[in-house]
Design a protein around this motif. Sequence first.
Motif, PDB file in Angstrom:
ATOM      1  N   MET A  15       0.830  -1.199   0.000  1.00  0.00           N
ATOM      2  CA  MET A  15       0.000   0.000   0.000  1.00  0.00           C
ATOM      3  C   MET A  15       0.867   1.253   0.000  1.00  0.00           C
ATOM      4  O   MET A  15       2.051   1.217   0.338  1.00  0.00           O
ATOM      5  CB  MET A  15      -0.921   0.007   1.229  1.00  0.00           C
ATOM      6  CG  MET A  15      -0.200  -0.087   2.574  1.00  0.00           C
ATOM      7  SD  MET A  15       0.433   1.475   3.242  1.00  0.00           S
ATOM      8  CE  MET A  15      -1.044   2.275   3.788  1.00  0.00           C
ATOM      9  N   THR A  16       0.270   2.353  -0.437  1.00  0.00           N
ATOM     10  CA  THR A  16       0.903   3.665  -0.296  1.00  0.00           C
ATOM     11  C   THR A  16      -0.063   4.546   0.485  1.00  0.00           C
ATOM     12  O   THR A  16      -1.267   4.274   0.541  1.00  0.00           O
ATOM     13  CB  THR A  16       1.219   4.309  -1.658  1.00  0.00           C
ATOM     14  OG1 THR A  16      -0.003   4.744  -2.267  1.00  0.00           O
ATOM     15  CG2 THR A  16       1.935   3.333  -2.575  1.00  0.00           C
ATOM     16  N   ALA A  21       4.368   0.243  -6.815  1.00  0.00           N
ATOM     17  CA  ALA A  21       3.248   0.683  -5.977  1.00  0.00           C
ATOM     18  C   ALA A  21       2.978   2.170  -6.187  1.00  0.00           C
ATOM     19  O   ALA A  21       1.817   2.606  -6.249  1.00  0.00           O
ATOM     20  CB  ALA A  21       3.560   0.397  -4.509  1.00  0.00           C
ATOM     21  N   ASN A  36      -5.374   8.710   6.705  1.00  0.00           N
ATOM     22  CA  ASN A  36      -5.220   7.273   6.503  1.00  0.00           C
ATOM     23  C   ASN A  36      -6.158   6.568   7.469  1.00  0.00           C
ATOM     24  O   ASN A  36      -6.060   6.740   8.683  1.00  0.00           O
ATOM     25  CB  ASN A  36      -3.769   6.867   6.758  1.00  0.00           C
ATOM     26  CG  ASN A  36      -3.549   5.366   6.673  1.00  0.00           C
ATOM     27  OD1 ASN A  36      -3.238   4.719   7.657  1.00  0.00           O
ATOM     28  ND2 ASN A  36      -3.722   4.792   5.500  1.00  0.00           N
ATOM     29  N   ARG A  70       3.298  10.543  -1.154  1.00  0.00           N
ATOM     30  CA  ARG A  70       2.890   9.180  -0.820  1.00  0.00           C
ATOM     31  C   ARG A  70       4.088   8.340  -0.366  1.00  0.00           C
ATOM     32  O   ARG A  70       5.041   8.130  -1.112  1.00  0.00           O
ATOM     33  CB  ARG A  70       2.216   8.496  -2.018  1.00  0.00           C
ATOM     34  CG  ARG A  70       1.004   9.236  -2.548  1.00  0.00           C
ATOM     35  CD  ARG A  70       0.147   8.358  -3.433  1.00  0.00           C
ATOM     36  NE  ARG A  70      -0.624   7.409  -2.659  1.00  0.00           N
ATOM     37  CZ  ARG A  70      -1.842   7.641  -2.180  1.00  0.00           C
ATOM     38  NH1 ARG A  70      -2.427   8.806  -2.382  1.00  0.00           N
ATOM     39  NH2 ARG A  70      -2.463   6.732  -1.480  1.00  0.00           N
ATOM     40  N   ARG A 110       1.333   2.741  -9.630  1.00  0.00           N
ATOM     41  CA  ARG A 110      -0.035   2.212  -9.543  1.00  0.00           C
ATOM     42  C   ARG A 110      -0.983   3.216  -8.889  1.00  0.00           C
ATOM     43  O   ARG A 110      -2.143   3.339  -9.293  1.00  0.00           O
ATOM     44  CB  ARG A 110      -0.013   0.915  -8.723  1.00  0.00           C
ATOM     45  CG  ARG A 110      -1.373   0.245  -8.514  1.00  0.00           C
ATOM     46  CD  ARG A 110      -1.282  -0.731  -7.353  1.00  0.00           C
ATOM     47  NE  ARG A 110      -1.044  -0.027  -6.093  1.00  0.00           N
ATOM     48  CZ  ARG A 110      -0.458  -0.578  -5.015  1.00  0.00           C
ATOM     49  NH1 ARG A 110      -0.024  -1.824  -5.062  1.00  0.00           N
ATOM     50  NH2 ARG A 110      -0.304   0.131  -3.916  1.00  0.00           N
ATOM     51  N   ASP A 111      -0.474   3.957  -7.897  1.00  0.00           N
ATOM     52  CA  ASP A 111      -1.321   4.891  -7.149  1.00  0.00           C
ATOM     53  C   ASP A 111      -1.176   6.330  -7.621  1.00  0.00           C
ATOM     54  O   ASP A 111      -1.499   7.265  -6.904  1.00  0.00           O
ATOM     55  CB  ASP A 111      -1.008   4.786  -5.652  1.00  0.00           C
ATOM     56  CG  ASP A 111      -1.465   3.448  -5.067  1.00  0.00           C
ATOM     57  OD1 ASP A 111      -2.163   2.694  -5.775  1.00  0.00           O
ATOM     58  OD2 ASP A 111      -1.123   3.159  -3.910  1.00  0.00           O
ATOM     59  N   THR A 115       5.623   4.709   0.540  1.00  0.00           N
ATOM     60  CA  THR A 115       5.402   3.442  -0.143  1.00  0.00           C
ATOM     61  C   THR A 115       5.843   2.276   0.727  1.00  0.00           C
ATOM     62  O   THR A 115       6.697   2.413   1.595  1.00  0.00           O
ATOM     63  CB  THR A 115       6.176   3.400  -1.470  1.00  0.00           C
ATOM     64  OG1 THR A 115       7.558   3.680  -1.216  1.00  0.00           O
ATOM     65  CG2 THR A 115       5.629   4.441  -2.444  1.00  0.00           C
ATOM     66  N   ASN A 142      -0.861   8.837   1.437  1.00  0.00           N
ATOM     67  CA  ASN A 142      -0.554  10.245   1.282  1.00  0.00           C
ATOM     68  C   ASN A 142      -0.393  10.870   2.670  1.00  0.00           C
ATOM     69  O   ASN A 142      -1.372  11.022   3.407  1.00  0.00           O
ATOM     70  CB  ASN A 142      -1.673  10.949   0.508  1.00  0.00           C
ATOM     71  CG  ASN A 142      -1.465  12.445   0.414  1.00  0.00           C
ATOM     72  OD1 ASN A 142      -0.332  12.929   0.486  1.00  0.00           O
ATOM     73  ND2 ASN A 142      -2.556  13.185   0.258  1.00  0.00           N
TER      74      ASN A 142
END
Length: 263
Positions: free
Chosen positions: A39-40, A208, A47, A68, A211-212, A70, A42
Amino acid sequence: MFSRLTRPRAIAVCALPVAALFATAVFAPLPFSVAQPGMTANVLGDNKGAEVITISGAPARDTRGQLRMTTIEATSPDTRVSLPDVIDSWFRTDQAVMPRDAVYPDGDSVKEIERHNEEQMKESQDAATQAALGYLGLNAKDVEVSLKLADVGGPSAGLLFSLGIIDKLDGDGSGGDLTGGRVIAGTGTIAADGTIGAVGGVALKTQAARRDGASVFLVPKAECGDARAELPKGLRLIPVTTLKSTVSSLVALETGKGSVPSC
């Protein structure tokens, strides 16, 4: 008295222990972990319903863009990783085989490892706060920073925590955002004096990040080679060594003035 075995029978008898050994080798647990992009989060936002960075004692800015942190996800310490698992992961770009003791402290129980990771995260948060406030010339007695990031352990988010604190308090130093409105990801430990350290698993973390939605990835300079190995298309690498030089690189990226290093 011993009877003589015919050649076919002798081969068959000898083959039995060899086959047994091979089967044992194939299915026996090996001292490895299998990792993949995790997951990442921000650090400028929230969160799991809680703000990652909360500041009191000084006015906090409204920020644009994202920073973000990582992670990688590795098989748990008590997972049995066998030869077929290793072979399968070896030929995949979205997984990596890593020595177990490179991921987890050797010989510790699952609970002890979790406790160790939590302690590392707490130490990383304290160092990140000291580094950020020191960079800004602020006194920790006057400014209180709270950092919360659920279900994440270890020290590798230190750099992003520091950058998040700086962005919330001072931005780029001239009224703009440190991110320039971009989605910027990265990794790296940080010491109280602002020195950035290597972390491992960066090739998976770049995946990751992309991807985000990240377009820029901050990577400890010593790990540029690893980051380039499986670099996703559209992700720009910026090598980092200190907090001060990292901020300078981001300001240069935002304003177009000054040089931005590359791997």
